[in-house]
Design an enzyme around this catalytic site. Structure first.
Site, mmCIF file in Angstrom:
data_model
loop_
_atom_site.group_PDB
_atom_site.id
_atom_site.type_symbol
_atom_site.label_atom_id
_atom_site.label_comp_id
_atom_site.label_asym_id
_atom_site.label_seq_id
_atom_site.Cartn_x
_atom_site.Cartn_y
_atom_site.Cartn_z
ATOM 1 N N TYR A 27 0.837 -1.203 0.000
ATOM 2 C CA TYR A 27 0.000 0.000 0.000
ATOM 3 C C TYR A 27 0.866 1.245 0.000
ATOM 4 O O TYR A 27 0.621 2.203 -0.725
ATOM 5 C CB TYR A 27 -0.943 0.011 1.203
ATOM 6 C CG TYR A 27 -1.575 1.361 1.396
ATOM 7 C CD1 TYR A 27 -2.565 1.815 0.521
ATOM 8 C CD2 TYR A 27 -1.133 2.227 2.398
ATOM 9 C CE1 TYR A 27 -3.114 3.085 0.662
ATOM 10 C CE2 TYR A 27 -1.677 3.490 2.543
ATOM 11 C CZ TYR A 27 -2.665 3.921 1.673
ATOM 12 O OH TYR A 27 -3.191 5.185 1.788
ATOM 13 N N GLN A 131 -3.033 19.136 4.293
ATOM 14 C CA GLN A 131 -3.423 18.792 2.919
ATOM 15 C C GLN A 131 -4.890 18.453 2.895
ATOM 16 O O GLN A 131 -5.393 17.747 3.771
ATOM 17 C CB GLN A 131 -2.594 17.587 2.434
ATOM 18 C CG GLN A 131 -3.013 17.031 1.080
ATOM 19 C CD GLN A 131 -4.076 15.960 1.180
ATOM 20 O OE1 GLN A 131 -4.251 15.360 2.238
ATOM 21 N NE2 GLN A 131 -4.831 15.747 0.109
ATOM 22 N N TYR A 133 -8.594 18.033 0.064
ATOM 23 C CA TYR A 133 -9.157 17.951 -1.286
ATOM 24 C C TYR A 133 -10.352 18.884 -1.369
ATOM 25 O O TYR A 133 -10.885 19.341 -0.357
ATOM 26 C CB TYR A 133 -9.673 16.524 -1.549
ATOM 27 C CG TYR A 133 -8.640 15.439 -1.462
ATOM 28 C CD1 TYR A 133 -7.856 15.115 -2.563
ATOM 29 C CD2 TYR A 133 -8.477 14.714 -0.284
ATOM 30 C CE1 TYR A 133 -6.927 14.082 -2.476
ATOM 31 C CE2 TYR A 133 -7.546 13.698 -0.190
ATOM 32 C CZ TYR A 133 -6.768 13.383 -1.295
ATOM 33 O OH TYR A 133 -5.850 12.386 -1.214
ATOM 34 N N THR A 159 -4.805 19.427 -2.821
ATOM 35 C CA THR A 159 -4.400 18.432 -3.814
ATOM 36 C C THR A 159 -5.258 18.565 -5.062
ATOM 37 O O THR A 159 -6.487 18.536 -4.980
ATOM 38 C CB THR A 159 -4.546 17.021 -3.238
ATOM 39 O OG1 THR A 159 -3.564 16.861 -2.196
ATOM 40 C CG2 THR A 159 -4.299 15.970 -4.306
ATOM 41 N N ARG A 168 -4.840 1.278 -7.909
ATOM 42 C CA ARG A 168 -3.609 0.627 -7.441
ATOM 43 C C ARG A 168 -3.779 -0.877 -7.582
ATOM 44 O O ARG A 168 -4.405 -1.518 -6.730
ATOM 45 C CB ARG A 168 -3.354 0.980 -5.963
ATOM 46 C CG ARG A 168 -3.641 2.428 -5.592
ATOM 47 C CD ARG A 168 -2.471 3.335 -5.717
ATOM 48 N NE ARG A 168 -2.899 4.734 -5.592
ATOM 49 C CZ ARG A 168 -3.139 5.367 -4.441
ATOM 50 N NH1 ARG A 168 -2.973 4.739 -3.291
ATOM 51 N NH2 ARG A 168 -3.516 6.629 -4.436
ATOM 52 N N SER A 252 3.967 17.604 -8.652
ATOM 53 C CA SER A 252 3.791 16.267 -8.083
ATOM 54 C C SER A 252 2.952 15.405 -9.002
ATOM 55 O O SER A 252 1.980 15.867 -9.592
ATOM 56 C CB SER A 252 3.091 16.385 -6.716
ATOM 57 O OG SER A 252 2.798 15.103 -6.193
ATOM 58 N N ASP A 285 7.766 16.932 -5.312
ATOM 59 C CA ASP A 285 7.943 15.645 -4.634
ATOM 60 C C ASP A 285 7.910 14.528 -5.655
ATOM 61 O O ASP A 285 7.982 14.766 -6.843
ATOM 62 C CB ASP A 285 6.888 15.430 -3.535
ATOM 63 C CG ASP A 285 5.466 15.280 -4.065
ATOM 64 O OD1 ASP A 285 5.265 15.007 -5.278
ATOM 65 O OD2 ASP A 285 4.536 15.452 -3.254
ATOM 66 N N ARG A 289 15.145 10.428 -3.330
ATOM 67 C CA ARG A 289 15.769 9.449 -2.433
ATOM 68 C C ARG A 289 17.227 9.759 -2.122
ATOM 69 O O ARG A 289 17.814 9.149 -1.228
ATOM 70 C CB ARG A 289 15.734 8.040 -3.073
ATOM 71 C CG ARG A 289 14.353 7.510 -3.418
ATOM 72 C CD ARG A 289 13.541 7.142 -2.192
ATOM 73 N NE ARG A 289 12.215 6.660 -2.582
ATOM 74 C CZ ARG A 289 11.135 7.438 -2.681
ATOM 75 N NH1 ARG A 289 11.208 8.728 -2.419
ATOM 76 N NH2 ARG A 289 9.958 6.929 -3.035
ATOM 77 N N GLY A 308 8.235 11.548 0.750
ATOM 78 C CA GLY A 308 7.067 10.801 1.189
ATOM 79 C C GLY A 308 7.398 9.426 1.727
ATOM 80 O O GLY A 308 7.733 9.277 2.910
ATOM 81 N N ARG A 309 7.330 8.421 0.866
ATOM 82 C CA ARG A 309 7.459 7.035 1.309
ATOM 83 C C ARG A 309 8.622 6.794 2.281
ATOM 84 O O ARG A 309 8.451 6.062 3.264
ATOM 85 C CB ARG A 309 7.615 6.110 0.106
ATOM 86 C CG ARG A 309 6.377 6.018 -0.792
ATOM 87 C CD ARG A 309 6.720 5.193 -2.016
ATOM 88 N NE ARG A 309 5.642 5.017 -2.979
ATOM 89 C CZ ARG A 309 5.468 5.781 -4.051
ATOM 90 N NH1 ARG A 309 6.272 6.814 -4.283
ATOM 91 N NH2 ARG A 309 4.482 5.528 -4.903
#
Lengths: 365, 365, 365, 365
Positions: A27, A131, A133, A159, A168, A252, A285, A289, A308-309
């Site tokens: 996820y 953030q 919507y 967003t 996904r 983004s 974004d 890394r 993020g991740r």
């Protein structure tokens, strides 16, 4: 968990993969559909080759970044992500405290797994931005903004580019659903289990596919807080943003989690920077890394980079101090990249950009 | 088999691979020779990156497509494929009923494993078009067209670019032959077993390698039905088609099953669209698997997209309702892709094309 | 061994790999050093995409090729390769008989494992051409040419670009040496075992690194036979050849077995064809495995294509009839490729070249 | 260990990998971060394709190279690398003796594991150049230069582009530390164990991040020896070097061990050569493994090539004679590459450069 075990943010991912339930890891990790955008967000950095400059005094590189009137010690912040409690019971509170320890801003997702008021209360000195919507029911958006104002949030991040939840494939195959005890804490839970995208399981959180630029004007009237538009990938949209009273743009593609096969954000950045011409702050974004990734974004016109991740990987592995260590690692890499490229400030990077950046394919016209 | 198990058309392929006899799966799946064209049909979509537009009202995207005077709910149809009974005993009848349930057109191959009259009789409301060849014995072609007219078929699709059967290495290695009970139902079977291409085993179905544009004129005189030319890959041929009284062009390399190392169809499309200049409807097939693939084809000038192999995978796994589910999945993906790209109609996609499409290599001159 | 087992020349390679001693297979298969040239000889064909033309009458494609005043049924011949007896006890005699059965020319290597006179005597009707080098001792070259004339050879192929034996890493690692019973039959064996390149083990066969264009003039004076120059990769050298009295050029990087990291021959061909401007026949070898490869070479200006390694694989597996089957397979593929591309003669391919060939990278200026 | 076992320098690497402790092998082998630069240093050579010239007299190719007034039999030297004793107990003495046997220059790292005086004393006839840094404590640099002068070193190589130690993820993961008995012999050891980069464990060897071009002027005043600047990747820096009294430039990204994602050195070379215009000798290192690599560097403007890691692999496997064999192998490959490309001297390579070099992507503007 000490910092020394991790040579790179990718090391956090590798270990998190072994620690988290597979469906939760997926996820967090997955992109939309075939994950072309997600992979491209990484691989396009390699298309940009550096030609370092030598024998510049880089003994005290200044990494300070100005954004929305604040100064941060690095051009770094935490991107909005839903449900931090999926990976660690401390959830967004731990992340916010980590941000505070490094004096970096954190964008809290309206899909946070801890109420936004509690995050602010437990980490009162963090630069928190909310953030949100444009929801079908505008009262939901208005109420979130009001709550954010009251809780001391400093900015609203709207967003865009999400008129409907992204697809996904991995979530569908995993039949992913939020585990017991994790929910959208700012909303009432809906009594259905829907896979693919957990936003479906949130009562009242229906995204408004009819949202337009007029809704940005509407939002502008609801609050005195600065408004940032996240999800801009097209220079035409950047020009549109210029005509409104917004305070910044976040380039983004949502980590490749919405529309698949988009351009990478680093590839979209130069045309957007050219369109904006310095008239609005540019954040970016999706896929950052390495320290050199940040260097390249700054060179191409970004003011600040959001991560993020990796924050969730580090949160999963070490809670608050894990996040501090991971962001510090990235910041240290950026500092070293500046030194090795011969640049002692963000503006030095920008001035040297055409000298130190070479693109083999992506930027060729 | 429920739709929820399948996140993508590729998932149908993966499961079909485990269910079908290997030689049958290969027959459906393979391309000619080294399968370069077949792979390129997929990989070239990734060369086209999207720059989505945001904050457009996409609450009610109109996917309707006009083709040959009909309106279909989506720019989608079923490409002609031989021998549907290879994968499911209901064969073309199930496929036709699925098409009818979605109100999408189906092109029936003259190599169907059920007589074309039976397909029409069992699924009377489907928009059925008959695909045929110029055979050595023109009576064979004429008779097929006459039968199609009588059975209520609405159009004739003339396959070009197949003056001889393509070479399929995998069929040769598998010594593939039609299994007992499956044959070209519109023809008499020939008493020989020939591998490589089952068309060899059909009496009277000898392709005419001397066919020319004059034979299109001949066909034009045999019927009042609209004629579509399938297999156009070259702008010169598209111009030639314009000078004849045909009703449309299908850009196709036959799924890469005829000449290997051709261009992909998505790469061939722009020059053909430029040559045609809107004077003829443009359909396209070969390699379409994702909603964004359709979006890109529409942006580059196609009016409708045809889908082939995935229909057979879904038919193999779930018969009629399998095909409905697979086509619905693809249609839903296309609808979402339109929304996420900020386009609310096919014409909106076309108007935005130069803004939202970026090619890294393929379209560079 | 029947033809039906083999779908492609690559299938011959796969099976030969299991049948031949590993060191012998490698000797035939390998390229120089890292084998970059050898791989590029294949992969560059994929850079050239075809845009077939349809509805041309291709019922009787004429594949006939004119070379040096002879007409051959196809633009195909056998490239010079040493030591055919390494893979089959019949050696070059079987290969020559296969060439005769198809009426295609065979270039016999001066490093043949059967004396050139015996090859000619056992296959008297084959179009045999002798490949030779400029040796340090010119008498060796002169004597080979004289023997070829007496034995009825029709042309001399002078290998250029080999002033020293290429380096073959695999031979070195395998400590490859000619097995008992296989030797350079036109020479006396040398009493040493040298790895890397078996030419080292041949007495008197020392390549002359001082050979220049003047030596071509010298060779011209030694014989009335037509002389072809093999190994031309540079347009400057092609122009040089034009100023001498030679009868043709063979564009070749020797299968990637001499200098590594050269261009592929298909990539080098267009500039050479432009330099020559039709004033000399152009042959080409190195990496041809598919009918479409031949089509592309003809389109880019070649008159005839030579095939090397696949002949040895087929010889290994089936002797004379193996070679016939393999060359027939390739010829059939070329015939089909012409039909599917819409070309009914070599000159039709050339006229259509700019319409049907698209290069993504290689030919872009 | 005989030379015959090794077909290429890569073979030395493969065997060294099995013989050395993994962490030591990685220390020698690794690049910074994701090793993008390190891989690119190799892969970019493949982007450059050769078009050999034939029938040039190459019987006695002259490989001699002039550098700094000396003539060497080949355009080859040994790049500076720290701690040779990591891989062989004879350390830098064996390497220096090997260099002497081939009459090639060796650049001794100031981080050598044997004192620079001992190296010079044990191999008195080697062309030894000392590599050093600008240290925070300039006395350290000055003292090293003084010692080098006294010990008979012929030149000073000043490393630039290293204002801080590079980040080597593999060292961090391996928790690499210098083993007992190996240390920076020209310094006092520091009583700490630091991973990532062993330079951290050396007392007094703190790199000066504030070093600028003025420090080159300072160094110029400290010694009469010629000074070479290593680490130049940018034409602007090459121009800067021209304005100072230095004797040469070494184009280097330090084997990809400092800043990751830089250009390869072979890609950076042409612009630097254009900027310098022959006014300073150009040396180059990073990724040279094949004779054709050297040929390409000479063609693009380099005067001499330095080899690093392969020297340590060979040293590990065979000590002094191992290094001789490896360098001889590379030299023989270069000689053969010249012959096969049709060039009989370094200047012939340069004159033919535009004829024999083709770039598919890298050099395209």
């Amino acid at each position: 968990m000490t910092n020394e075990c991790f040579a790179s943010l990718e090391d956090y991912r590798s270990l998190a993969r072994t620690r988290l339930p597979a469906a939760v890891f997926d996820y967090v990790d997955c992109g939309a559909c075939d994950e072309v955008s997600t992979r491209r967000n990484r691989s396009d950095f390699d298309d940009l080759a550096l030609r370092p400059l030598v024998l510049r005094n880089v003994s005290e590189p200044c990494l300070a970044a100005q954004v929305l009137g604040w100064q941060f010690p690095q051009p770094l912040g935490i991107a909005p992500m839903a449900f931090h409690r999926l990976v660690h019971s401390d959830g967004e509170i731990a992340t916010a405290r980590a941000a505070n320890r490094l004096n970096l801003p954190m964008i809290v997702s309206c899909m946070s797994s801890i109420p936004i008021e509690d995050i602010a209360a437990e980490s009162p000195h963090t630069h928190l931005w909310l953030q949100t919507y444009i929801f079908k029911n505008k009262d939901v958006t208005r109420e979130l903004v009001r709550r954010a104002e009251e809780a001391g949030y400093e900015a609203i991040v709207l967003t865009t580019g999400c008129p409907a939840p992204g697809k996904r494939d991995k979530n569908i195959r995993n039949a992913f659903a939020l585990p017991e005890g994790v929910h959208a804490a700012n909303f009432q839970p809906r009594n259905v289990v829907v896979h693919n995208n957990p936003i479906h399981s949130v009562e009242g959180a229906d995204l408004d596919p009819s949202a337009t630029w007029r809704d940005v004007e509407w939002l502008r009237r609801q609050t005195q807080l600065p408004i940032l538009l996240k999800g801009i990938m097209n220079p035409n949209d950047a020009l549109q943003a210029l005509s409104l009273d917004v305070s910044g743009i976040i380039v983004s593609n949502h980590g490749g989690r919405q529309l698949d096969t988009t351009e990478s954000t680093i590839c979209a950045l130069p045309d957007i920077a050219a369109a904006v011409g310095g008239r609005l702050p540019l954040l970016i974004d999706s896929g950052f890394r390495r320290g050199t990734d940040i260097l390249k974004a700054i060179a191409l016109g970004a003011d600040t980079v959001l991560v993020g991740r990796p924050v969730l990987w580090a949160l999963a592995l070490g809670g608050e101090s894990g996040v501090v260590a991971a962001l510090k690692l990235l910041g240290d890499e950026f500092r070293l990249a500046m030194q090795l490229a011969g640049c002692d400030s963000l503006s030095a990077i920008r001035r040297a950009a055409s000298d130190i950046l070479r693109s083999r394919a992506m930027l060729r016209k």
